[in-house]
Design a protein around this motif. Sequence first.
Motif, mmCIF file in Angstrom:
data_model
loop_
_atom_site.group_PDB
_atom_site.id
_atom_site.type_symbol
_atom_site.label_atom_id
_atom_site.label_comp_id
_atom_site.label_asym_id
_atom_site.label_seq_id
_atom_site.Cartn_x
_atom_site.Cartn_y
_atom_site.Cartn_z
ATOM 1 N N ASP A 17 38.370 48.244 35.211
ATOM 2 C CA ASP A 17 39.460 48.985 34.580
ATOM 3 C C ASP A 17 38.985 49.434 33.199
ATOM 4 O OD1 ASP A 17 41.820 50.078 33.625
ATOM 5 O OD2 ASP A 17 42.679 48.122 33.130
ATOM 6 N N GLN A 18 38.873 50.735 33.027
ATOM 7 C CA GLN A 18 38.399 51.289 31.766
ATOM 8 C C GLN A 18 39.515 52.030 31.022
ATOM 9 O OE1 GLN A 18 35.175 51.099 30.056
ATOM 10 N NE2 GLN A 18 35.406 49.254 31.311
ATOM 11 N N THR A 19 40.737 51.484 31.100
ATOM 12 C CA THR A 19 41.833 52.004 30.291
ATOM 13 C C THR A 19 41.437 51.978 28.825
ATOM 14 O OG1 THR A 19 43.458 51.262 31.917
ATOM 15 C CG2 THR A 19 44.264 51.666 29.677
ATOM 16 N N HIS A 20 40.663 50.968 28.439
ATOM 17 C CA HIS A 20 40.099 50.838 27.094
ATOM 18 C C HIS A 20 38.589 51.057 27.253
ATOM 19 C CE1 HIS A 20 43.760 48.376 27.210
ATOM 20 N NE2 HIS A 20 43.949 48.854 25.996
ATOM 21 N N PRO A 21 38.092 52.264 26.950
ATOM 22 C CA PRO A 21 36.678 52.568 27.208
ATOM 23 C C PRO A 21 35.730 51.553 26.574
ATOM 24 C CG PRO A 21 37.886 54.566 26.654
ATOM 25 C CD PRO A 21 38.827 53.408 26.404
ATOM 26 N N GLY A 22 34.891 50.974 27.439
ATOM 27 C CA GLY A 22 33.943 49.959 27.012
ATOM 28 C C GLY A 22 34.416 48.536 27.222
ATOM 29 N N ARG A 23 35.579 48.356 27.845
ATOM 30 C CA ARG A 23 36.112 47.005 28.053
ATOM 31 C C ARG A 23 35.158 46.173 28.907
ATOM 32 N NH1 ARG A 23 41.820 44.948 30.745
ATOM 33 N NH2 ARG A 23 41.246 42.750 30.635
ATOM 34 N N CYS A 24 34.907 44.965 28.429
ATOM 35 C CA CYS A 24 33.976 44.064 29.106
ATOM 36 C C CYS A 24 34.538 42.651 29.190
ATOM 37 C CB CYS A 24 32.651 44.018 28.342
ATOM 38 S SG CYS A 24 31.721 45.560 28.394
ATOM 39 N N ILE A 25 33.840 41.838 29.953
ATOM 40 C CA ILE A 25 34.153 40.412 30.079
ATOM 41 C C ILE A 25 32.843 39.649 29.917
ATOM 42 C CG2 ILE A 25 34.845 38.597 31.705
ATOM 43 C CD1 ILE A 25 36.942 40.543 32.772
ATOM 44 N N LEU A 26 32.903 38.546 29.203
ATOM 45 C CA LEU A 26 31.758 37.680 29.024
ATOM 46 C C LEU A 26 32.116 36.320 29.603
ATOM 47 C CD1 LEU A 26 28.945 37.850 27.643
ATOM 48 C CD2 LEU A 26 29.985 36.618 25.746
ATOM 49 N N ALA A 27 31.429 35.921 30.672
ATOM 50 C CA ALA A 27 31.743 34.671 31.375
ATOM 51 C C ALA A 27 30.677 33.616 31.088
ATOM 52 C CB ALA A 27 31.830 34.927 32.875
ATOM 53 N N PHE A 28 31.134 32.444 30.679
ATOM 54 C CA PHE A 28 30.224 31.323 30.449
ATOM 55 C C PHE A 28 29.533 30.981 31.770
ATOM 56 C CE2 PHE A 28 29.249 26.794 29.545
ATOM 57 C CZ PHE A 28 28.504 26.993 28.386
ATOM 58 N N ASN A 29 28.230 30.714 31.727
ATOM 59 C CA ASN A 29 27.477 30.519 32.977
ATOM 60 C C ASN A 29 27.811 29.218 33.699
ATOM 61 O OD1 ASN A 29 26.167 32.993 32.939
ATOM 62 N ND2 ASN A 29 24.454 32.209 31.752
ATOM 63 N N ALA A 30 27.977 28.130 32.973
ATOM 64 C CA ALA A 30 28.334 26.860 33.618
ATOM 65 C C ALA A 30 29.843 26.861 33.868
ATOM 66 C CB ALA A 30 27.946 25.684 32.727
ATOM 67 N N HIS A 31 30.262 26.137 34.878
ATOM 68 C CA HIS A 31 31.701 26.122 35.170
ATOM 69 C C HIS A 31 32.438 25.209 34.189
ATOM 70 C CE1 HIS A 31 35.426 26.717 37.156
ATOM 71 N NE2 HIS A 31 35.589 25.409 37.266
ATOM 72 N N LYS A 32 33.181 25.860 33.317
ATOM 73 C CA LYS A 32 34.062 25.173 32.360
ATOM 74 C C LYS A 32 35.365 25.960 32.350
ATOM 75 C CE LYS A 32 30.674 22.552 30.721
ATOM 76 N NZ LYS A 32 30.560 21.298 30.080
ATOM 77 N N ASN A 33 36.451 25.300 31.999
ATOM 78 C CA ASN A 33 37.748 25.977 31.931
ATOM 79 C C ASN A 33 38.204 26.250 30.506
ATOM 80 O OD1 ASN A 33 38.080 26.033 34.727
ATOM 81 N ND2 ASN A 33 39.034 24.022 34.750
ATOM 82 N N GLU A 34 37.807 25.401 29.571
ATOM 83 C CA GLU A 34 38.332 25.470 28.206
ATOM 84 C C GLU A 34 37.201 25.403 27.187
ATOM 85 O OE1 GLU A 34 41.453 26.042 27.834
ATOM 86 O OE2 GLU A 34 42.225 25.480 29.799
ATOM 87 N N LEU A 35 37.410 26.026 26.030
ATOM 88 C CA LEU A 35 36.415 25.971 24.959
ATOM 89 C C LEU A 35 36.096 24.549 24.540
ATOM 90 C CD1 LEU A 35 37.457 28.892 22.569
ATOM 91 C CD2 LEU A 35 35.323 28.702 23.862
ATOM 92 N N PHE A 36 37.118 23.685 24.512
ATOM 93 C CA PHE A 36 36.887 22.313 24.039
ATOM 94 C C PHE A 36 36.027 21.494 24.997
ATOM 95 C CE2 PHE A 36 41.089 22.099 26.146
ATOM 96 C CZ PHE A 36 40.842 21.123 27.104
#
Length: 129
Positions: A17-36
């Motif tokens: 979805d490029q409603t906002h041109p350049g919109r991206c997602i950065l996914a952490f490689n290891a499986h984690k759910n929360e920053l903490f």
Amino acid sequence: MIEIETLNSSTFYLNKDQTHPGRCILAFNAHKNELFQLSTDELHLFMDDVALAAKAIQDAFQPQKINYAIYGDIVSHLHFHIVPKYINGADWGDAFTNNPEIKKELLESQYNELIRKIKVQLNQEGVAK
């Protein structure tokens, strides 16, 4: 999502979805759910990746602001939405709509051009292959 590049601790994707041109997602490689759940080293690496990705988006598209969001209600894997915002563009002055009713989808060649612009910037930072 379309994969752009693997970074130090995450994978950088272009959002379809490029409603906002350049919109991206950065996914952490290891499986984690929360920053903490990240170790101090993992957190630093991930935030360095977020900053690198945002800088590449800024340099490629010159938005007036970049919004950042972590949700995870539906996709339970740690990821950042990195959303460029433009004056007079979609959602300017408000939080971006994560899942708009009408999405702006592009042709494959248009997605490839956006990815090319981002990779040029990553290459200047010594990241892109």
